[in-house]
Design a protein around this motif. Structure first.
Motif, PDB file in Angstrom:
ATOM      1  N   PHE A   1       0.815  -1.214   0.015  1.00 41.59           N
ATOM      2  CA  PHE A   1      -0.189  -0.058   0.001  1.00 41.59           C
ATOM      3  C   PHE A   1       0.812   1.374  -0.091  1.00 41.59           C
ATOM      4  O   PHE A   1       0.431   2.254   0.221  1.00 41.59           O
ATOM      5  CB  PHE A   1      -1.050  -0.168   1.238  1.00 41.59           C
ATOM      6  N   ALA A   2       2.323   0.969  -0.214  1.00 43.56           N
ATOM      7  CA  ALA A   2       2.985   2.114  -0.493  1.00 43.56           C
ATOM      8  C   ALA A   2       2.528   3.391  -1.429  1.00 43.56           C
ATOM      9  O   ALA A   2       2.513   4.615  -1.024  1.00 43.56           O
ATOM     10  CB  ALA A   2       4.493   1.967  -0.800  1.00 43.56           C
ATOM     11  N   ASP A   3       2.324   2.881  -2.468  1.00 43.92           N
ATOM     12  CA  ASP A   3       1.838   3.921  -3.447  1.00 43.92           C
ATOM     13  C   ASP A   3       0.267   4.834  -2.939  1.00 43.92           C
ATOM     14  O   ASP A   3       0.396   5.971  -3.190  1.00 43.92           O
ATOM     15  CB  ASP A   3       1.243   3.294  -4.820  1.00 43.92           C
ATOM     16  N   VAL A   4      -0.454   3.886  -2.396  1.00 45.60           N
ATOM     17  CA  VAL A   4      -1.823   4.802  -1.966  1.00 45.60           C
ATOM     18  C   VAL A   4      -1.487   5.671  -0.696  1.00 45.60           C
ATOM     19  O   VAL A   4      -1.918   6.890  -0.569  1.00 45.60           O
ATOM     20  CB  VAL A   4      -3.035   3.767  -1.817  1.00 45.60           C
ATOM     21  N   MET A   5      -0.621   5.525   0.126  1.00 45.77           N
ATOM     22  CA  MET A   5      -0.158   6.167   1.310  1.00 45.77           C
ATOM     23  C   MET A   5       0.762   7.370   0.954  1.00 45.77           C
ATOM     24  O   MET A   5       0.690   8.468   1.454  1.00 45.77           O
ATOM     25  CB  MET A   5       0.739   5.166   2.317  1.00 45.77           C
ATOM     26  N   ASP A   6       1.604   7.266  -0.122  1.00 42.68           N
ATOM     27  CA  ASP A   6       2.090   8.336  -0.921  1.00 42.68           C
ATOM     28  C   ASP A   6       0.947   9.435  -1.324  1.00 42.68           C
ATOM     29  O   ASP A   6       1.222  10.591  -1.243  1.00 42.68           O
ATOM     30  CB  ASP A   6       3.149   7.907  -1.746  1.00 42.68           C
TER      31      ASP A   6
ATOM     32  N   THR B   1       0.559  13.281  -0.233  1.00 43.80           N
ATOM     33  CA  THR B   1       0.838  14.402  -1.357  1.00 43.80           C
ATOM     34  C   THR B   1      -0.734  15.256  -1.004  1.00 43.80           C
ATOM     35  O   THR B   1      -0.702  16.142  -1.237  1.00 43.80           O
ATOM     36  CB  THR B   1       0.885  13.694  -2.576  1.00 43.80           C
ATOM     37  N   PHE B   2      -1.803  14.498  -0.929  1.00 43.57           N
ATOM     38  CA  PHE B   2      -3.206  14.923  -0.844  1.00 43.57           C
ATOM     39  C   PHE B   2      -3.081  16.096   0.078  1.00 43.57           C
ATOM     40  O   PHE B   2      -3.691  17.088   0.151  1.00 43.57           O
ATOM     41  CB  PHE B   2      -4.168  13.922  -0.779  1.00 43.57           C
ATOM     42  N   TYR B   3      -2.711  15.564   1.539  1.00 44.85           N
ATOM     43  CA  TYR B   3      -2.881  16.292   2.679  1.00 44.85           C
ATOM     44  C   TYR B   3      -1.724  17.614   2.297  1.00 44.85           C
ATOM     45  O   TYR B   3      -2.099  18.484   2.960  1.00 44.85           O
ATOM     46  CB  TYR B   3      -2.553  15.542   3.784  1.00 44.85           C
ATOM     47  N   GLU B   4      -0.514  17.236   1.972  1.00 48.57           N
ATOM     48  CA  GLU B   4       0.288  18.442   1.674  1.00 48.57           C
ATOM     49  C   GLU B   4      -0.198  19.607   0.821  1.00 48.57           C
ATOM     50  O   GLU B   4       0.050  20.510   1.027  1.00 48.57           O
ATOM     51  CB  GLU B   4       1.484  17.896   1.087  1.00 48.57           C
ATOM     52  N   GLU B   5      -1.074  19.096  -0.152  1.00 53.98           N
ATOM     53  CA  GLU B   5      -1.591  20.121  -1.091  1.00 53.98           C
ATOM     54  C   GLU B   5      -2.930  20.686  -0.793  1.00 53.98           C
ATOM     55  O   GLU B   5      -3.485  21.451  -1.492  1.00 53.98           O
ATOM     56  CB  GLU B   5      -1.614  19.514  -2.358  1.00 53.98           C
ATOM     57  N   ALA B   6      -3.500  20.043   0.412  1.00 50.47           N
ATOM     58  CA  ALA B   6      -4.740  20.439   0.688  1.00 50.47           C
ATOM     59  C   ALA B   6      -5.126  21.959   0.971  1.00 50.47           C
ATOM     60  O   ALA B   6      -6.030  22.793   0.588  1.00 50.47           O
ATOM     61  CB  ALA B   6      -5.423  19.572   2.031  1.00 50.47           C
TER      62      ALA B   6
ATOM     63  N   ILE C   1     -11.118   9.635  -2.555  1.00 52.77           N
ATOM     64  CA  ILE C   1     -11.719   8.220  -2.094  1.00 52.77           C
ATOM     65  C   ILE C   1     -12.168   7.587  -3.406  1.00 52.77           C
ATOM     66  O   ILE C   1     -12.073   6.427  -3.775  1.00 52.77           O
ATOM     67  CB  ILE C   1     -12.600   8.118  -1.158  1.00 52.77           C
ATOM     68  N   GLU C   2     -12.999   8.452  -4.204  1.00 49.08           N
ATOM     69  CA  GLU C   2     -13.635   7.716  -5.297  1.00 49.08           C
ATOM     70  C   GLU C   2     -12.579   7.220  -6.230  1.00 49.08           C
ATOM     71  O   GLU C   2     -12.684   6.293  -7.121  1.00 49.08           O
ATOM     72  CB  GLU C   2     -14.334   8.814  -6.287  1.00 49.08           C
ATOM     73  N   ASP C   3     -11.400   8.152  -6.379  1.00 47.35           N
ATOM     74  CA  ASP C   3     -10.128   7.953  -7.174  1.00 47.35           C
ATOM     75  C   ASP C   3      -9.197   6.480  -6.968  1.00 47.35           C
ATOM     76  O   ASP C   3      -8.626   5.980  -7.622  1.00 47.35           O
ATOM     77  CB  ASP C   3      -9.474   9.028  -7.541  1.00 47.35           C
ATOM     78  N   HIS C   4      -9.480   6.290  -5.344  1.00 49.70           N
ATOM     79  CA  HIS C   4      -8.483   5.313  -5.012  1.00 49.70           C
ATOM     80  C   HIS C   4      -9.248   4.463  -4.119  1.00 49.70           C
ATOM     81  O   HIS C   4      -8.872   3.653  -3.145  1.00 49.70           O
ATOM     82  CB  HIS C   4      -7.413   6.139  -3.904  1.00 49.70           C
ATOM     83  N   LYS C   5     -10.620   4.277  -4.492  1.00 49.42           N
ATOM     84  CA  LYS C   5     -11.482   3.337  -3.482  1.00 49.42           C
ATOM     85  C   LYS C   5     -10.961   1.932  -3.421  1.00 49.42           C
ATOM     86  O   LYS C   5     -10.953   1.314  -2.275  1.00 49.42           O
ATOM     87  CB  LYS C   5     -12.745   3.365  -4.011  1.00 49.42           C
TER      88      LYS C   5
END
Length: 312
Positions: A183-188, A192-197, A293-297
């Motif tokens: 799950f390394a890719d989704v955690m990365d 990134t999502f939170y850094e750019e929020a 979530i929709e993109d990574h469900k």
């Protein structure tokens, strides 16, 4: 993957104004993954059962290693949240500010700690010095080498080198899906999502409106709402740096910081109310999380399922 865990701990962005009853869409996933969706009573019962099982497994493992080991009594742990934190309540903010210098419950005497005698103490004392070293290495693994230690004294934990304790904990909890290569890719992507929020257009516009309000209230220089709260902690850190290591800052210095903190926090609260900060922030943040979530469900559901399987 350590960074991922740290990001999740403060992912709401504007912590000082977050609503305790609201759980963001992504945090719902991580509460399910960590077991945080359980009630305090359920968490306490779960911890007690796992602690008992862990000690029994450790005893089995130590016996296999040629040592005696009596399971330690189950420790009592409370998962109650303690004093209610109300950063959007004017009376609360008027008394505590951001809770940096003074906070609810700070003056309460802690409950006396229950001292539990080690049922293995007599056996350990009967061993020679070299046997005691071997006992603890079997129980907890060898001490990390200088090469494994970082400058701050920490080191990377590996259950496979943590003796019977590490083995027993892994038998109960399994592999942490948040740390898994799978799950390394989704955690990365989450990091990134939170850094750019903060750069979401709606939040950037909200911060500009809040900043302009603070400027008009006599508190210029804060680009984001969290900058105001952080400035108080920066002032406290500077106060400690400038004080004697033996005595630290005196009460008058703390009182002066607290007075400024409350005034700043009240101005911040006024500007959050004027800009409808929390409602607007949550609406933008939650919508972005739902889109993520929709993109990574598929990956998130797989990670949640892996965590639930590891706990079962």
């Amino acid at each position: 993957m350590v960074g991922a865990v740290l990001v999740l701990a403060g992912c709401t962005g504007a912590d000082a104004g977050s609503s305790a009853e609201k759980v963001s869409p992504l945090n719902e996933y991580f509460m399910a993954i960590s077991g945080g969706d359980l009630s305090p009573e359920e968490q306490e019962a779960k911890y007690a059962a796992e602690d008992k099982q862990r000690e029994e497994l450790m005893a089995q493992c130590m016996q296999d290693e040629g040592f005696e080991y009596v399971p330690m009594p189950t420790a009592s742990v409370s998962f109650e949240s303690g004093e209610e934190w109300k950063p959007d309540d004017r009376e609360f903010v008027s008394q505590w500010g951001y809770g940096a210098v003074e906070y609810p419950g700070a003056d309460e005497e802690p409950a006396p700690e229950e001292v539990t005698s080690d049922p293995n103490a007599e056996y350990i004392s009967s061993l020679s010095e070299s046997e005691q070293t071997a006992f603890y290495e079997a129980l907890y693994g060898p001490a990390p080498s200088e090469e494994e230690m970082s400058e701050d004294g920490s080191y990377e934990y590996d259950w496979q080198t943590a003796g019977c304790s590490g083995w027993a904990s892994h038998e109960i909890g399994g592999d942490d899906p948040l740390q898994s290569d799978e799950f390394a890719d989704v955690m990365d992507a989450i990091n990134t999502f939170y850094e750019e929020a903060a750069s979401l257009p709606e939040i950037a516009e909200l911060d500009r409106a809040w900043s302009a309000c603070m400027d008009g209230a006599g508190y210029p220089g804060f680009a984001t709402q969290s900058d105001a709260q952080n400035s108080v902690y920066d002032e406290l850190n500077a106060l400690y740096d400038e004080s004697s290591p033996e005595t630290g800052p005196d009460e008058a210095q703390f009182d002066a910081v607290h007075e400024r903190e409350v005034e700043l926090a009240l101005a911040d609260l006024d500007c959050r109310e004027e800009t409808d900060y929390r409602e607007t922030y949550d609406k933008a943040q939650f919508a972005a999380e739902e889109a993520f979530i929709e993109d990574h469900k598929a990956e998130l559901d797989a990670m949640k399922a892996a965590a639930e399987q590891a706990r079962s």
